[in-house]
Design a protein around this motif. Structure first.
Motif, PDB file in Angstrom:
ATOM      1  N   LEU A   1       0.841  -1.198   0.000  1.00 38.50           N
ATOM      2  CA  LEU A   1       0.000   0.000   0.000  1.00 38.50           C
ATOM      3  C   LEU A   1       0.877   1.249   0.000  1.00 38.50           C
ATOM      4  N   ARG A   2       1.926   1.254   0.834  1.00 34.99           N
ATOM      5  CA  ARG A   2       2.822   2.410   0.858  1.00 34.99           C
ATOM      6  C   ARG A   2       3.495   2.603  -0.503  1.00 34.99           C
ATOM      7  N   GLN A   3       3.866   1.490  -1.151  1.00 35.99           N
ATOM      8  CA  GLN A   3       4.502   1.578  -2.467  1.00 35.99           C
ATOM      9  C   GLN A   3       3.537   2.127  -3.507  1.00 35.99           C
ATOM     10  N   LEU A   4       2.285   1.673  -3.446  1.00 34.43           N
ATOM     11  CA  LEU A   4       1.252   2.158  -4.381  1.00 34.43           C
ATOM     12  C   LEU A   4       1.073   3.662  -4.235  1.00 34.43           C
ATOM     13  N   LEU A   5       1.000   4.145  -2.994  1.00 29.91           N
ATOM     14  CA  LEU A   5       0.787   5.574  -2.764  1.00 29.91           C
ATOM     15  C   LEU A   5       1.992   6.399  -3.188  1.00 29.91           C
ATOM     16  N   SER A   6       3.203   5.923  -2.837  1.00 30.62           N
ATOM     17  CA  SER A   6       4.407   6.683  -3.188  1.00 30.62           C
ATOM     18  C   SER A   6       4.647   6.694  -4.692  1.00 30.62           C
TER      19      SER A   6
END
Length: 646
Positions: A601-606
């Motif tokens: 999820l953090r990778q998707l947002l960043s």
């Protein structure tokens, strides 16, 4: 990982020779660390890449793919491995072996209902029967393949099917039908941008015009085909087209050109070990040297021709192919017979049970007649009870729906948030009608904005009750009491939850996870505190991650007096930040039925933080829906909020 690999495998043959080399290098690099299904996919990709240029490597990679796919029971990968290896053996000219692998691919595909692979197996078998000059069987298999491709909407497969059908029509001298089939294939492949397959269609049209005696048209198509095969590094296509051009030049009486093209074709074919092209070129060279009365050379190539013809389709190989097909059909028939026998056994058992049941029925018929009236009375009572239950269910659903209106009224509107934070998105997706997740926003005196995402224990009605408690506590602590230090707010909420739920006396352990941000627009700073929640923010392309405290708000067993930590972020530069509940990360889905995970999820947002907020919202929503797919259910409430502060 897997979608990238699958893309490489399926579409790598659209590229030029240099790009193909880059793809092979990339696959070989990935092969050093790949495991299980990914390794099978890569091995199959390498088999396909080398199918026209290095038969030895293609065979080695194909056999390794089969061994691994069998070991891990990866049926789709095994079907592809059998099919690709069949293509390699066909290119070599080992038609019994090709047939064996095509039938194995068909067996696996039929057993596992892999419809697209069934269609490709039909098409491949049609090709083998064409080489065997069994045109009736060949046409039957190819027509079945085209029908299946049409049902699946597979344009690439339809293009393959028309090529095979055109070849079968041409062999039977049905030239108009052959031309229509080849033209249809070329149109489809040009539309798809499939250069490797366009090259193949151009070659087939050149062959057809050669047979029709239209040599200029044939050479035009062959020249286009040869150019593409050179660009793609397709050695087999190159060798085959040069042999075809040699035949056209010989037919036109241009013997020197015919000789040069035939010799070049033979050199490539021998390097590859392609028996069908060796057969074709040795036949042409025999004619050229015989025409020149150079009988020693004519004899040499005549001997080569006889040798390769014997190895291609002698009586033994023809019988072997027929036997393989017969065995496959016999196995299918036996499976059908076994199924029928089982059905017969079941039918016999049912018949015997019915006989016994009928005898018992006669015995108890009189007793059943006596209780018939009583049963009707009971049915009436049950129907009335059913109506009462259905009415109660309707009332409960209506009550919950009304509760949703109340809960929606407590959640800040998009217009309110956008008034003070114009660049934001909110992805809010309750699992049930009402939600245990909620988000909260207010502007207080001065220049401070307070934004929170709260994830309460449970979902549905219990979670919704907890969300109302959390909402009221935030209103009281922040708005009424004017407390804006996020760590103090969380500590006050912790005490409030423990008090409201009487956790000291009831042994209740319900709690809340909170991500709380306080933005001071005047001082250009943001303060954050988290209770089992995190903050992701990005400045100047650098990604920062604050985990928050490990204890939730509430739950006496975790300590009533534990303090929360305040973190401060400088907002003097453009900043994009995200707060979210754990519902997205904990959602099961994908092909392996696993959780999405926080790091993803953090990778998707960043990865998407530079895009507009509306586009980011669409990406987050689509990613979540694609991850769930059709076979999974949403397991928790989901909230993701993104804000850009300039």
């Amino acid at each position: 990982m897997r979608p990238i690999i699958t893309f490489i495998l399926l579409f790598s043959f659209f590229t030029t020779a240099a790009q193909n080399k880059a793809i092979v290098d990339s696959l070989l690099q990935k092969l050093t660390t790949a495991q299980d299904t990914n390794r099978v996919l890569i091995l199959n990709g390498l088999t396909w890449q080398f199918r026209n240029s290095d038969f030895t490597k293609a065979l080695d990679y194909g056999k390794e793919a089969i061994a691994l796919a069998e070991k891990i029971e990866y049926q789709a990968g095994l079907a592809d491995a059998y099919s690709f290896l069949g293509v390699v053996y066909r290119n070599i000219g080992e038609y019994p072996e090709a047939t064996e692998f095509y039938l194995k691919a068909l067996h696996i595909a039929e057993k596992n209902n892999l419809k697209q692979r069934i269609a490709y197996s039909y098409n491949n078998l049609g090709d083998i029967f064409k080489y065997q000059k069994n045109y009736t069987e060949g046409e039957s298999y190819v027509v079945k393949a085209i029908k299946e491709f049409g049902k699946l909407g597979d344009q690439r497969g339809i293009g393959y099917g028309y090529i095979r059908l055109g070849e079968i029509y041409q062999e039977q001298k049905k030239y108009e039908q052959a031309l229509a089939a080849f033209d249809s294939s070329l149109v489809i492949r040009k539309k798809l941008g499939d250069l490797s397959m366009v090259e193949s269609s151009l070659n087939r049209l050149g062959k057809l015009y050669d047979v029709l005696g239209n040599y200029p048209e044939a050479l035009e198509y062959f020249s286009q085909s040869l150019k593409l095969s050179n660009e793609l590094g397709d050695l087999k296509g190159n060798a085959g087209t040069q042999a075809d051009m040699s035949r056209v030049f010989l037919n036109q009486g241009e013997d020197e050109k015919a000789l040069n093209y035939a010799l070049e074709s033979l050199t490539l074919a021998q390097k590859l070990g392609s028996k069908d092209i060796i057969k074709k070129t040795s036949e042409i060279l025999t004619e050229i040297y015989a025409k020149r009365k150079d009988y020693p050379n004519a004899f040499v190539y005549q001997q080569m021709l006889m040798k390769v013809k014997d190895s291609l389709f002698n009586d033994e190989s023809t019988v072997q192919i027929s036997t393989l097909r017969s065995n496959h059909e016999a196995n299918k028939k036996q499976a059908e017979i076994d199924l029928l026998n089982k059905e017969n056994q079941i039918n016999n058992l049912i018949f015997n049970v019915l006989i016994a049941g009928f005898a018992l029925f006669v015995v108890i018929l009189f007793a059943m007649f006596r209780v018939s009236r009583r049963r009707k009375e009971m049915n009436y009572v049950l129907n009335e009870q059913k109506k009462i239950i259905e009415k109660k269910n309707e009332d409960v659903t209506a009550s919950i729906t009304y509760a949703k209106r109340i809960q929606d009224a407590t959640i800040p509107s998009e217009e309110m948030i956008k008034k003070y934070l114009p660049e934001n998105f909110v992805f809010f997706k309750p699992r049930d009608i009402v939600s245990g997740d909620f988000y909260w926003f207010t502007k207080i005196l001065g220049k401070k904005l307070v934004l929170a995402v709260v994830d309460c224990t449970g979902h549905g009605v219990p979670g919704a009750f907890m969300s109302l408690i959390g909402n009221n506590l935030l209103n009281h602590i922040v708005i009424n009491l004017g407390i804006t230090d996020p760590n103090i707010v969380l500590e006050a909420m912790n005490a409030g939850v423990i008090d409201v739920l009487s956790q000291e006396s009831t042994n209740n352990h319900d709690s809340m996870d909170i991500a709380l941000c306080v933005i001071d627009t005047e001082k250009k700073k943001m303060e954050f505190a988290g209770a089992k929640s995190q903050l992701l923010y990005i400045q100047n392309g650098e990604i920062q991650y604050i985990k928050g405290n490990s204890q939730p708000v509430g739950d006496l067993s975790r300590g009533k007096d534990k303090n929360f930590t305040k973190h401060e972020i400088d907002l003097s530069m453009p900043t994009t930040f995200y707060i979210f509940s754990d519902g997205f990360a904990d959602q099961f889905g994908g092909t392996d039925d696993k959780k999405f995970m926080s790091k993803n999820l953090r990778q998707l947002l960043s990865d998407n933080h530079t895009k507009g907020m509306e586009e980011q919202h669409k990406i987050v929503e689509k990613t979540f829906n694609d991850w769930i797919g059709k076979k999974h259910q949403q397991v928790d409430d989901v909230t993701v909020i993104g804000v850009r502060v300039n």
